[in-house]
Scaffold this motif. Structure first.
Motif, PDB file in Angstrom:
ATOM      1  N   LYS A  60     -19.187 131.472 -47.531  1.00  0.00           N
ATOM      2  CA  LYS A  60     -18.300 130.322 -47.712  1.00  0.00           C
ATOM      3  C   LYS A  60     -17.701 129.843 -46.392  1.00  0.00           C
ATOM      4  N   GLU A  61     -17.566 130.753 -45.446  1.00  0.00           N
ATOM      5  CA  GLU A  61     -16.951 130.379 -44.182  1.00  0.00           C
ATOM      6  C   GLU A  61     -17.919 129.674 -43.240  1.00  0.00           C
ATOM      7  N   GLN A  62     -19.195 129.670 -43.595  1.00  0.00           N
ATOM      8  CA  GLN A  62     -20.196 129.047 -42.735  1.00  0.00           C
ATOM      9  C   GLN A  62     -20.427 127.586 -43.115  1.00  0.00           C
ATOM     10  N   ILE A  63     -20.914 126.830 -42.135  1.00  0.00           N
ATOM     11  CA  ILE A  63     -21.213 125.419 -42.337  1.00  0.00           C
ATOM     12  C   ILE A  63     -22.706 125.204 -42.109  1.00  0.00           C
ATOM     13  N   TRP A  64     -23.318 124.414 -42.971  1.00  0.00           N
ATOM     14  CA  TRP A  64     -24.748 124.138 -42.864  1.00  0.00           C
ATOM     15  C   TRP A  64     -24.969 122.662 -42.515  1.00  0.00           C
ATOM     16  N   LEU A  65     -25.846 122.427 -41.522  1.00  0.00           N
ATOM     17  CA  LEU A  65     -26.195 121.065 -41.127  1.00  0.00           C
ATOM     18  C   LEU A  65     -27.709 120.944 -41.037  1.00  0.00           C
ATOM     19  N   SER A  66     -28.270 119.999 -41.772  1.00  0.00           N
ATOM     20  CA  SER A  66     -29.702 119.711 -41.673  1.00  0.00           C
ATOM     21  C   SER A  66     -29.933 118.332 -42.274  1.00  0.00           C
ATOM     22  N   GLN A  67     -31.184 118.014 -42.520  1.00  0.00           N
ATOM     23  CA  GLN A  67     -31.553 116.777 -43.202  1.00  0.00           C
ATOM     24  C   GLN A  67     -32.157 117.199 -44.536  1.00  0.00           C
ATOM     25  N   TYR A  68     -31.353 117.150 -45.618  1.00  0.00           N
ATOM     26  CA  TYR A  68     -31.888 117.723 -46.850  1.00  0.00           C
ATOM     27  C   TYR A  68     -31.942 116.757 -48.036  1.00  0.00           C
ATOM     28  N   ASN A  69     -31.809 115.456 -47.774  1.00  0.00           N
ATOM     29  CA  ASN A  69     -32.013 114.415 -48.783  1.00  0.00           C
ATOM     30  C   ASN A  69     -31.226 114.705 -50.066  1.00  0.00           C
ATOM     31  N   PRO A  70     -29.917 114.693 -50.017  1.00  0.00           N
ATOM     32  CA  PRO A  70     -29.099 115.093 -51.170  1.00  0.00           C
ATOM     33  C   PRO A  70     -29.233 114.189 -52.384  1.00  0.00           C
ATOM     34  N   LEU A  71     -29.595 112.938 -52.194  1.00  0.00           N
ATOM     35  CA  LEU A  71     -29.770 112.045 -53.339  1.00  0.00           C
ATOM     36  C   LEU A  71     -31.008 112.410 -54.143  1.00  0.00           C
ATOM     37  N   TRP A  72     -31.949 113.090 -53.496  1.00  0.00           N
ATOM     38  CA  TRP A  72     -33.185 113.508 -54.159  1.00  0.00           C
ATOM     39  C   TRP A  72     -33.100 114.970 -54.593  1.00  0.00           C
ATOM     40  N   ASN A  73     -32.601 115.819 -53.691  1.00  0.00           N
ATOM     41  CA  ASN A  73     -32.505 117.265 -53.968  1.00  0.00           C
ATOM     42  C   ASN A  73     -31.152 117.610 -54.593  1.00  0.00           C
ATOM     43  N   THR A  74     -30.909 117.076 -55.774  1.00  0.00           N
ATOM     44  CA  THR A  74     -29.603 117.260 -56.411  1.00  0.00           C
ATOM     45  C   THR A  74     -29.346 118.714 -56.829  1.00  0.00           C
ATOM     46  N   ASP A  75     -30.392 119.439 -57.186  1.00  0.00           N
ATOM     47  CA  ASP A  75     -30.206 120.849 -57.548  1.00  0.00           C
ATOM     48  C   ASP A  75     -29.708 121.658 -56.359  1.00  0.00           C
ATOM     49  N   LEU A  76     -30.199 121.321 -55.176  1.00  0.00           N
ATOM     50  CA  LEU A  76     -29.760 121.998 -53.959  1.00  0.00           C
ATOM     51  C   LEU A  76     -28.280 121.713 -53.697  1.00  0.00           C
ATOM     52  N   VAL A  77     -27.890 120.476 -53.902  1.00  0.00           N
ATOM     53  CA  VAL A  77     -26.476 120.104 -53.726  1.00  0.00           C
ATOM     54  C   VAL A  77     -25.594 120.927 -54.653  1.00  0.00           C
ATOM     55  N   LYS A  78     -26.020 121.058 -55.896  1.00  0.00           N
ATOM     56  CA  LYS A  78     -25.250 121.838 -56.870  1.00  0.00           C
ATOM     57  C   LYS A  78     -25.135 123.299 -56.439  1.00  0.00           C
ATOM     58  N   GLN A  79     -26.200 123.847 -55.872  1.00  0.00           N
ATOM     59  CA  GLN A  79     -26.165 125.234 -55.394  1.00  0.00           C
ATOM     60  C   GLN A  79     -25.164 125.392 -54.263  1.00  0.00           C
ATOM     61  N   PHE A  80     -25.201 124.461 -53.322  1.00  0.00           N
ATOM     62  CA  PHE A  80     -24.252 124.507 -52.207  1.00  0.00           C
ATOM     63  C   PHE A  80     -22.815 124.469 -52.721  1.00  0.00           C
ATOM     64  N   ALA A  81     -22.557 123.554 -53.654  1.00  0.00           N
ATOM     65  CA  ALA A  81     -21.207 123.419 -54.193  1.00  0.00           C
ATOM     66  C   ALA A  81     -20.788 124.681 -54.946  1.00  0.00           C
ATOM     67  N   ALA A  82     -21.698 125.231 -55.714  1.00  0.00           N
ATOM     68  CA  ALA A  82     -21.393 126.431 -56.503  1.00  0.00           C
ATOM     69  C   ALA A  82     -21.052 127.617 -55.608  1.00  0.00           C
ATOM     70  N   ARG A  83     -21.669 127.678 -54.435  1.00  0.00           N
ATOM     71  CA  ARG A  83     -21.403 128.781 -53.513  1.00  0.00           C
ATOM     72  C   ARG A  83     -20.243 128.487 -52.559  1.00  0.00           C
ATOM     73  N   GLY A  84     -19.677 127.294 -52.675  1.00  0.00           N
ATOM     74  CA  GLY A  84     -18.515 126.954 -51.848  1.00  0.00           C
ATOM     75  C   GLY A  84     -18.845 126.707 -50.392  1.00  0.00           C
ATOM     76  N   ILE A  85     -20.092 126.351 -50.097  1.00  0.00           N
ATOM     77  CA  ILE A  85     -20.525 126.152 -48.706  1.00  0.00           C
ATOM     78  C   ILE A  85     -20.288 124.709 -48.279  1.00  0.00           C
ATOM     79  N   THR A  86     -19.744 124.535 -47.087  1.00  0.00           N
ATOM     80  CA  THR A  86     -19.575 123.200 -46.516  1.00  0.00           C
ATOM     81  C   THR A  86     -20.906 122.778 -45.911  1.00  0.00           C
ATOM     82  N   THR A  87     -21.422 121.620 -46.320  1.00  0.00           N
ATOM     83  CA  THR A  87     -22.722 121.165 -45.824  1.00  0.00           C
ATOM     84  C   THR A  87     -22.662 119.718 -45.362  1.00  0.00           C
ATOM     85  N   PHE A  88     -23.474 119.434 -44.358  1.00  0.00           N
ATOM     86  CA  PHE A  88     -23.664 118.079 -43.860  1.00  0.00           C
ATOM     87  C   PHE A  88     -25.152 117.764 -43.912  1.00  0.00           C
ATOM     88  N   SER A  89     -25.479 116.559 -44.348  1.00  0.00           N
ATOM     89  CA  SER A  89     -26.873 116.130 -44.361  1.00  0.00           C
ATOM     90  C   SER A  89     -27.013 114.911 -43.459  1.00  0.00           C
TER      91      SER A  89
END
Length: 377
Positions: free
Chosen positions: A85-114
């Motif tokens: 949870k304390e880590q931040i993830w930055l990549s290009q992961y197409n959140p409008l398309w990969n919605t399941d991935l977004v949900k996983q990030f949110a469920a784990r409490g991870i801060t992410t930037f796309s």
């Protein structure tokens, strides 16, 4: 703050940060830890990263130590489970398309930037990885088409007779499409281009191409310059115009995509059957279904005598300059996030930070992504 740079998978030759970008970060008091061999495919050695001020470590150590992890592509399931949870993830992961991935990030409490969520604004242009990588894709697509084509691109007048120039049809006049137009013109082809956005007509014509115009297109200023879904009536008129022009073309470059949706079908199999034997279709939208009905992602097939190349990652085939452009976009973005002491400063009043952050503290905070996942009744 310690930034961790990860090595991409075997199918990707780029790296998110080249040593020259790492050098800029270390000068800003940011520590960088690079996974062993991260830049090998982009001709960036571990020793070059060390000279730039980075440390080299195993993947396990990078994941364990880094506060801020940077990559080009989305993490796989195993990697997601290793993030804290304390880590931040930055990549290009197409959140409008990969919605399941977004949900996983949110469920784990991870801060992410796309990086593909960067606001389409004047300020955001210097951070726009979609545009920089589309430039590479549009250029490389035309060169690939020329390699597959059994005829010349330019006109030749020789003692053996006159060779007519190839006709190239570009579907979609975004950054990739415009670069494809410019490259095809430089190679001497006759170029035509289609786009539902009438605003790009002037740009297409300024590059020396003919604009294929179909009246009645719906446009939306709120779409940030992207194409939007069209009416059925317009689609029928559009389809007829594209079919007629494709039948006369030697090369069709497909670049049309709509964020968060399947790529629009512009070349049905009936249109392909009308094309000249030996013609070439390059489909840059292959990963989201393709603009051509017969496209197969990451494969080259021949149907009705037409070669169809489903390639959505041309930047990986030009890893040095593509990595240089991608890394510069990342650096420009990090300069918004990092203060003068090299510390992370998440100011959500900043439109760039707010627009690019997808998940934070267990919530989906990007409004566009949230609407796509949790539509209002």
């Amino acid at each position: 703050m310690l930034i961790g740079l990860l090595k991409e998978g075997d199918s990707e030759n780029r790296v998110a940060l080249l040593p020259e970008i790492v050098s800029n970060l270390t000068k800003r008091k940011v520590a960088v830890c690079v996974e062993t061999g991260a830049g090998d495919s982009a001709l960036a050695t571990d020793s070059a990263y060390q000279e730039a001020g980075a440390t080299i470590a195993s993947r396990e150590d990078v994941l364990k130590k880094a506060d801020f992890l940077i990559a080009i592509h989305a993490p796989d399931e195993k990697l997601i489970q290793s993030l804290g949870k304390e880590q931040i993830w930055l990549s290009q992961y197409n959140p409008l398309w990969n919605t399941d991935l977004v949900k996983q990030f949110a469920a784990r409490g991870i801060t992410t930037f796309s990086m593909d969520a960067i606001p389409r604004s004047t300020r955001g242009q210097a951070m726009d990885v979609l545009s920089s990588q589309a430039t590479v894709a549009g250029y490389k697509a035309v060169l690939d088409a020329a390699n597959h084509l059994s005829t010349f691109f330019p006109m030749f007048m020789t003692a053996a007779g006159t060779i007519r120039p190839a006709t190239v049809l570009v579907l979609g006049a975004g950054v990739a499409g415009l670069q494809a137009i410019a490259t095809a013109k430089r190679l001497g082809a006759q170029v035509q281009a289609f786009d539902v956005r009438s605003a790009v007509k002037e740009e297409v014509m300024s590059l020396g191409a003919k604009f294929v115009e179909v009246e009645g297109a719906k446009e939306d200023a709120a779409a940030g310059g992207y194409a939007v879904e069209q009416t059925e009536e317009f689609k029928q008129k559009q389809q007829q115009a594209i079919n007629d022009h494709a039948a006369k073309a030697n090369v069709v470059i497909c670049t049309a995509q709509i964020p968060g949706r399947k790529a629009p079908l512009l070349l049905p199999k009936e249109a392909v059957s009308r094309m000249k034997p030996g013609s070439v279709i390059i489909d840059l939208a292959a990963s989201t279904g393709g603009n051509c009905e017969l496209t197969q992602d990451n494969e080259t097939v021949v149907e009705h005598g037409v070669t169809i190349v489903g390639q959505s990652n041309y930047p990986s085939l030009m890893p040095v300059d593509a990595s240089k452009m991608f890394g510069k976009n990342i650096l420009n973005f990090l300069e918004v996030l990092i203060d003068e002491e090299g510390k992370l400063e998440l100011n959500f009043d900043d439109d760039i930070i707010k627009g690019t952050c997808i998940t934070h503290q267990g919530e989906i905070i990007n409004e566009r992504v949230k609407s796509a996942i949790q539509p209002k009744n």
